[in-house]
Design an enzyme around this catalytic site. Structure first.
Site, PDB file in Angstrom:
ATOM      1  N   LYS A   1       0.857  -1.188   0.000  1.00 30.86           N
ATOM      2  CA  LYS A   1       0.000   0.000   0.000  1.00 30.86           C
ATOM      3  C   LYS A   1       0.900   1.249   0.000  1.00 30.86           C
ATOM      4  O   LYS A   1       1.826   1.339   0.799  1.00 30.86           O
ATOM      5  CB  LYS A   1      -0.891  -0.019   1.245  1.00 30.86           C
TER       6      LYS A   1
ATOM      7  N   GLU B   1     -19.694  -3.801  10.501  1.00 29.93           N
ATOM      8  CA  GLU B   1     -20.544  -2.929  11.319  1.00 29.93           C
ATOM      9  C   GLU B   1     -21.678  -3.718  11.984  1.00 29.93           C
ATOM     10  O   GLU B   1     -22.023  -3.462  13.147  1.00 29.93           O
ATOM     11  CB  GLU B   1     -21.132  -1.798  10.468  1.00 29.93           C
TER      12      GLU B   1
ATOM     13  N   ARG C   1     -25.323   0.038   7.559  1.00 25.12           N
ATOM     14  CA  ARG C   1     -25.132  -1.412   7.428  1.00 25.12           C
ATOM     15  C   ARG C   1     -25.761  -2.162   8.605  1.00 25.12           C
ATOM     16  O   ARG C   1     -26.073  -3.337   8.522  1.00 25.12           O
ATOM     17  CB  ARG C   1     -23.625  -1.757   7.399  1.00 25.12           C
TER      18      ARG C   1
HETATM   19  C1  LIG Z   1     -19.068  -0.561   4.982  1.00 29.78           C
HETATM   20  C2  LIG Z   1     -17.803   0.250   5.037  1.00 29.78           C
HETATM   21  N1  LIG Z   1     -17.166   0.392   6.220  1.00 29.78           N
HETATM   22  C3  LIG Z   1     -16.037   1.126   6.296  1.00 29.78           C
HETATM   23  C4  LIG Z   1     -15.513   1.724   5.167  1.00 29.78           C
HETATM   24  C5  LIG Z   1     -14.280   2.587   5.269  1.00 29.78           C
HETATM   25  N2  LIG Z   1     -13.170   2.014   4.531  1.00 29.78           N
HETATM   26  C6  LIG Z   1     -12.870   2.403   3.311  1.00 29.78           C
HETATM   27  S1  LIG Z   1     -11.550   1.610   2.681  1.00 29.78           S
HETATM   28  C7  LIG Z   1     -11.361   0.723   4.126  1.00 29.78           C
HETATM   29  C8  LIG Z   1     -10.252  -0.258   4.262  1.00 29.78           C
HETATM   30  C9  LIG Z   1     -10.216  -1.145   3.051  1.00 29.78           C
HETATM   31  O1  LIG Z   1      -9.123  -2.017   3.188  1.00 29.78           O
HETATM   32  P1  LIG Z   1      -8.778  -2.927   1.933  1.00 29.78           P
HETATM   33  O2  LIG Z   1     -10.011  -3.510   1.390  1.00 29.78           O
HETATM   34  O3  LIG Z   1      -7.724  -3.833   2.366  1.00 29.78           O
HETATM   35  O4  LIG Z   1      -8.248  -1.902   0.832  1.00 29.78           O
HETATM   36  P2  LIG Z   1      -6.856  -1.116   0.808  1.00 29.78           P
HETATM   37  O5  LIG Z   1      -7.175   0.277   1.290  1.00 29.78           O
HETATM   38  O6  LIG Z   1      -5.904  -1.845   1.678  1.00 29.78           O
HETATM   39  O7  LIG Z   1      -6.448  -1.122  -0.633  1.00 29.78           O
HETATM   40  C10 LIG Z   1     -12.332   1.052   5.027  1.00 29.78           C
HETATM   41  C11 LIG Z   1     -12.456   0.484   6.387  1.00 29.78           C
HETATM   42  C12 LIG Z   1     -16.218   1.552   3.957  1.00 29.78           C
HETATM   43  N3  LIG Z   1     -15.801   2.133   2.805  1.00 29.78           N
HETATM   44  N4  LIG Z   1     -17.333   0.809   3.911  1.00 29.78           N
HETATM   45 MG   LIG Z   2      -5.733  -3.808   2.275  1.00 34.63          MG
END
Ligand SMILES: Cc1ncc(C[n+]2csc(CCOP(=O)(O)OP(=O)(O)O)c2C)c(N)n1
Ligand SMILES: [Mg+2]
Ligand SMILES: CC(=O)[C@@H](O)[C@H](O)COP(=O)(O)O
Length: 632
Positions: free
Chosen positions: A281, A366, A394
């Site tokens: 990342k 959630e 959610r």
């Molecule tokens: C239902 C929901 N909860 C929380 C979020 C906030 N959120 C956006 S990206 C993320 C982390 C995503 O991690 P990953 O899928 O590993 O993607 P990366 O950023 O590592 O590429 C979160 C918690 C969201 N978008 N949707």
């Molecule tokens: Mg990730």
């Protein structure tokens, strides 16, 4: 002239060699960093998947083949190479490019995302539709290791393994959610990533096991069990294989030829395939590589230093919430805190450090977060569940079925309530009053400023039943923080200013806009009363009805949809106790609000002091004339 100059759509990409793709990746990184340093955005996630995106678009044929980006915050490269390079400087700006995939933006964006863990479900639905129509295109879901902690992703994996339709899931594993990823799945992926035994020739193992002589059924059963348990040990991805997927990986997500070769193989495979890709990342920008959490969603920054460009501002509501909760937890040992993968975003990071035993990050889950909190509450704890307003959507049934019906002492801290700005329609917290105020036993509060937030949180952690607090993204109004906690009384609002001609009711910090409007109206000879309702539920009915009867005109203002919002609750109240009141409700119409700076959006929708003045003057035509005659 670089390679990117000649890449205006995916067809241009198809002509490039692997070496040219690697060079293009470098150019895209430079392009992305330059632009996002000005606009802000999800830089680290997008930097991590540059090569992955290029390999995907070379092997698969978007838009015929469907690529769905889970959350979609990592889709900047996808946007740059699908004809949106020229518009990229408008990223996340009002009327500019969205920071997430949007059907309305491009045929290459085949599904809108923003909330996590939806991609596999959507991809499976598209794959099944393809089968039913006898089409042949490929469907690919790109999901991160964080998003894979979302229950919906497991529901989809479970269904995909059952349907056995052709589907490709690319798991982008960078060991990060927003913070470091959590959960047993994260641990499993880590073993897949790091254990040297994994990746040993799966076939060798199969041959060895198949050498076990064919024996009687009983021994064969045992042999099968041995075979499976041994496979679990050395065959990577067994968890996914057991769910009906062919597991491929783990592969280097920055090595384009390796990915292309695996993608080509996956294209030919039948049934669901999961490709485990390892990425970094923030790759390619040192500050983001070193602080992928800080650069997950970053404001404008200095490219040379990586320092975010700070503007002088009061502490955010989030910071005030986090600090207040620590103060309260020092006094009350039964206070525990729960987040769904957003410790920093919800202001709980400091709490987690101070009270590691009383802090729980459940991953992007959630629904589980809320009912997990109910379990804690049922056994004597006082959980504070901090989840953004939009993501709390959610957990609607958990709020109703588990929290409210059982009257459990759970505090729901809805951060980002209101217009969040650049994240746009998938992230505005503008529905929570509607989805909360009809739930029996639930108290709903909206603090006007930082001191009220502190006071209401203190009250909530002592309240014997469920309650919700809604407060906005960003800096507070800048009041001086008082020691201790402002006293709050259930169902009691506050008269901020007296007046006899009209009553203006502003929800939360909008009460300050109401006060500004009242001062403007005073210049025009109109005396407006200003009320801070404090409680969305239960309303301070006595106070509101008293002022409605006194002034006969009411204006309500909320950063929320009008349908079922605070203004609607006033309509219901006045209709019952003082029919005939002239009431104007200022809020958001029945539409999804686009992205853009919050103040711009508020201006556009009239959620401002001027918006109130305009509404009030419309009720005083004589005054409006008075205005027109040039009187100041
Ligand atoms: C239902 C929901 N909860 C929380 C979020 C906030 N959120 C956006 S990206 C993320 C982390 C995503 O991690 P990953 O899928 O590993 O993607 P990366 O950023 O590592 O590429 C979160 C918690 C969201 N978008 N949707
Ligand atoms: Mg990730
Ligand atoms: C992509 C996503 O859902 C989160 O990163 C979200 O954008 C965070 O919002 P804040 O910037 O308000 O914390």
């Amino acid at each position: 002239m670089g390679i990117l100059d000649n890449v205006n759509n995916v067809s241009d990409l198809k002509k490039l060699s692997n070496a040219e793709l690697d060079k293009l990746a470098q150019e895209i990184r430079k392009f992305m960093i330059t632009h996002v340093s000005k606009t802000g955005g999800h830089l680290a996630p997008s930097l991590g998947v540059v090569e992955l995106t290029l390999a995907l678009h070379q092997v698969f044929n978007s838009p015929q083949d469907k690529i769905i980006w889970d959350v979609g915050h990592q889709a900047y490269t996808h946007k740059i190479i699908t004809g949106r390079k020229e518009k990229f400087s408008s990223l996340r700006q009002y009327k500019g490019l969205s920071g997430f995939p949007k059907l309305a933006e491009s045929e290459h964006d085949c599904f809108n995302t923003g909330h996590s863990s939806t991609s596999i479900s959507a991809a499976l639905g598209m794959a099944k539709a393809r089968d039913l129509k006898g089409d042949k295109y490929k469907v690919i879901a790109v999901i991160g290791d964080g998003a894979l902690t979302g229950g919906m992703a497991f529901e989809a994996l479970n269904h995909a393994g059952d349907l056995k339709t052709d589907l490709i899931v690319v798991l982008n594993d960078n060991e990060m959610s927003i913070a470091a990823n959590v959960g047993a799945m994260a641990g499993y992926l880590s073993r897949l990533r790091t254990d040297p035994r994994y990746g040993k020739g799966k076939d060798e193992i199969e041959q060895l096991l198949n050498k076990i002589p064919k024996v009687g059924p009983r021994l064969l059963k045992t042999a099968e069990r041995v075979k499976d348990s041994v496979k679990y040990l050395v065959v990577p991805g067994m968890l996914f294989e057991e769910m009906g997927f062919t597991y491929l990986g783990p592969i280097d997500g920055h090595h384009i030829p390796a990915m292309k070769s695996v993608f080509e193989s996956a294209k030919k495979m039948k049934g669901p395939v999961l490709i485990h890709v390892l990425t970094r990342k923030g790759k390619g920008f040192k500050p983001a590589e070193c602080n992928p959490d800080r650069f997950h969603g970053v404001g404008p920054f200095d490219i040379q230093t990586g320092n975010v460009i700070k503007t002088e501002a009061p502490p955010t509501y989030t910071e005030v919430f986090g600090d207040a909760l620590i103060e309260l937890a020092e006094q009350q040992e039964n206070i525990v805190a729960v987040t769904a993968a957003m410790p920093a975003g919800t202001g709980l990071a400091k709490f987690a450090k101070k009270f590691p035993q009383r802090f729980f990050d459940v991953g992007i889950a959630e629904q589980h977060a809320v009912t997990f909190a109910c379990g804690l509450a049922a056994q004597g704890f006082h959980p504070v569940v901090a989840i953004y307003s939009t993501f709390m959507q959610r957990a609607y049934d958990q709020l109703l079925h588990d929290v409210a019906m059982q009257k459990l002492p759970v505090v729901l801290a809805l951060d980002r309530a209101g217009l969040v700005g650049e994240d746009g329609e998938t992230h505005h917290g503008i529905f929570d009053i509607s989805y909360l105020r009809h739930i029996p036993n639930l108290v709903v509060m909206a603090p006007k400023d930082e001191n009220e937030l502190r006071g209401m949180l203190a009250w909530a952690t002592k309240h014997s039943g469920p309650c919700a607090l809604r407060y906005p993204r960003g800096p507070g109004v800048g009041v001086e923080l008082k020691d201790g906690f402002l006293p709050v009384h259930l169902g009691r609002g506050e008269v901020v200013k007296e007046g006899k001609d009209v009553t203006i009711i502003g929800v939360g910090p909008l009460v300050y806009d109401a006060l500004a409007a009242a001062h403007q109206l005073e210049q025009k000879g109109i005396e407006a009363a200003v009320i801070n309702p404090r409680f969305i539920k239960p309303l301070d009915s006595g106070l509101l009805v008293r002022y409605a009867k006194k002034t006969r005109r009411v204006v309500t203002m909320e950063e929320h949809v009008l349908a079922g919002g605070f203004g609607s609750s006033c309509l219901e109240l006045f209709n019952k106790y003082c029919p005939g009141i002239e009431i104007d409700r200022i809020g958001l119409p029945d539409t999804f609000v686009e992205h853009g700076a919050p103040d711009l959006l508020k201006q556009h929708y009239g959620i401002t002091a001027d918006g109130i003045v305009e509404r009030v003057l419309a009720r005083f035509p004589e005054k409006a004339d008075f205005m027109k005659k040039g009187a100041k």
